[in-house]
Design an enzyme around this catalytic site. Sequence first.
Site, short mmCIF file in Angstrom:
data_model
loop_
_atom_site.label_atom_id
_atom_site.label_comp_id
_atom_site.label_asym_id
_atom_site.label_seq_id
_atom_site.Cartn_x
_atom_site.Cartn_y
_atom_site.Cartn_z
N ARG A 398 0.65 49.18 9.08
CA ARG A 398 0.64 49.31 10.54
C ARG A 398 -0.69 48.84 11.11
O ARG A 398 -0.73 48.20 12.16
CB ARG A 398 0.92 50.75 10.97
CG ARG A 398 1.13 50.87 12.49
CD ARG A 398 1.39 52.28 12.95
NE ARG A 398 1.86 52.31 14.33
CZ ARG A 398 1.07 52.36 15.40
NH1 ARG A 398 -0.25 52.37 15.25
NH2 ARG A 398 1.58 52.38 16.62
N CYS A 399 -1.78 49.15 10.43
CA CYS A 399 -3.10 48.74 10.91
C CYS A 399 -3.22 47.21 11.03
O CYS A 399 -3.97 46.71 11.86
CB CYS A 399 -4.19 49.25 9.98
SG CYS A 399 -4.45 51.03 10.02
N MET A 400 -2.50 46.50 10.17
CA MET A 400 -2.64 45.04 10.11
C MET A 400 -1.66 44.30 11.01
O MET A 400 -1.45 43.10 10.84
CB MET A 400 -2.49 44.58 8.66
CG MET A 400 -3.61 45.05 7.75
SD MET A 400 -3.53 44.42 6.06
CE MET A 400 -2.17 45.38 5.38
#
Length: 410
Positions: A398-400
């Site tokens: 999700r962060c990426m």
Amino acid sequence: MDINVSSEIGHLQGVIVHTPGHEVSLVNPELKDELLFDDIIFEEDARIEHLDMLEVFKTAMPSNGNVIEILDLLTEVFKNEDARLFFIEQLIREFPEENLHVVEKKLRKLDPKELLVFVTQGYLERSQGFSLNPSPNLLFTRDLAAVVGDNILISRAAKKARLRESLLMETLVEFHPLFENVREQAIKISGHQSIEGGDVLVVSDKLVLIGMSERTSFSGLMKGTEGLLNSGVETVLAVDIPKQRSSMHLDTIFTFADESECIVFPPAILEQKNNVVALFKDGDSIKTEMKSSLQSALEEETGRDFNFIKCGGEDRTNQFREQWTDGANVFALAPGVIVGYERNTNTFNTLVDHGYDLMNQYEFVEEYGKEGFTPKDGQKIAISFQGHELCRGRGGARCMTLPISRKPLT
């Protein structure tokens, strides 16, 4: 492309990413803490892992889906002289300690690619002796903005190491044609306020979660909430989370896998009480209401029962270990279809116990790569991908990702 995200799980149609480049190889171990890294990353392997992840995305997306490299957008927008000047002026103003005014004329003369090298890698090829720190966190595009419905909330980084990225995103929204339809109603955070996209989760176009974390200040949360409530969102649930490195954003301890199913880090979610406040408009004022827990708040606001699946399973040590390696930071490609790091085996085994079919990245691409993937009602797939280098940067799937278009849920 219509920019619109009305859930965390709608079938992915458009996403902005950044495959790690030379900037991660410029992280000096002596500066890693300042640059918000716990370890140094081996660029070549990190690139391979990231590109493999993108193959999973492309396989799962519809034929007209778009995986967009943010450097391609920036190269395009920097061809516009007004955009370049806007960015350079913001850069000089926001980083007075760097004395960038000394090289302002040189910066103005750089072509788009040269300017991007300076912004991401920190050096000017034609100005020996002048340099900035690199921007290795550009890998985590999630934190640059959040699309909520047909609006966009432009983040403002809490740490200087990431402020350049905020300025890049602001420039894209201000000048790139992709953002033309959301430009006028963009929600902007300024001054000493901070809010980052990892703290913003879209339950629906009427309900949004915002984490009050290490990276999102109270004033930033309130400014973002005000903008969202003025743009059609009915309720914002502010979630107070531990202010520490291991849980820097809400999405490091809580993400959606399906419409009523979430992956959670139990100590920071299930074991916390009275840490959620509902914010909503009452006339011209914003009212607040304390909630006993995140699960009860979600169930009350949506009218649905929620299943909170434990990152790391039942064992407490495994919960802490796998949260540290982003076991709770999964990314939904479609309802019930999620991706996460392969190394979080206990989390994946727990997902299997909850009815998910487990596939690795190669199996998923092989099965659906030719004929395409069409999500089916009730289908639940947990896709694992290798990320031994990527996870050193302390961010998961999700962060990426910065989703800008998802199919609305029916």
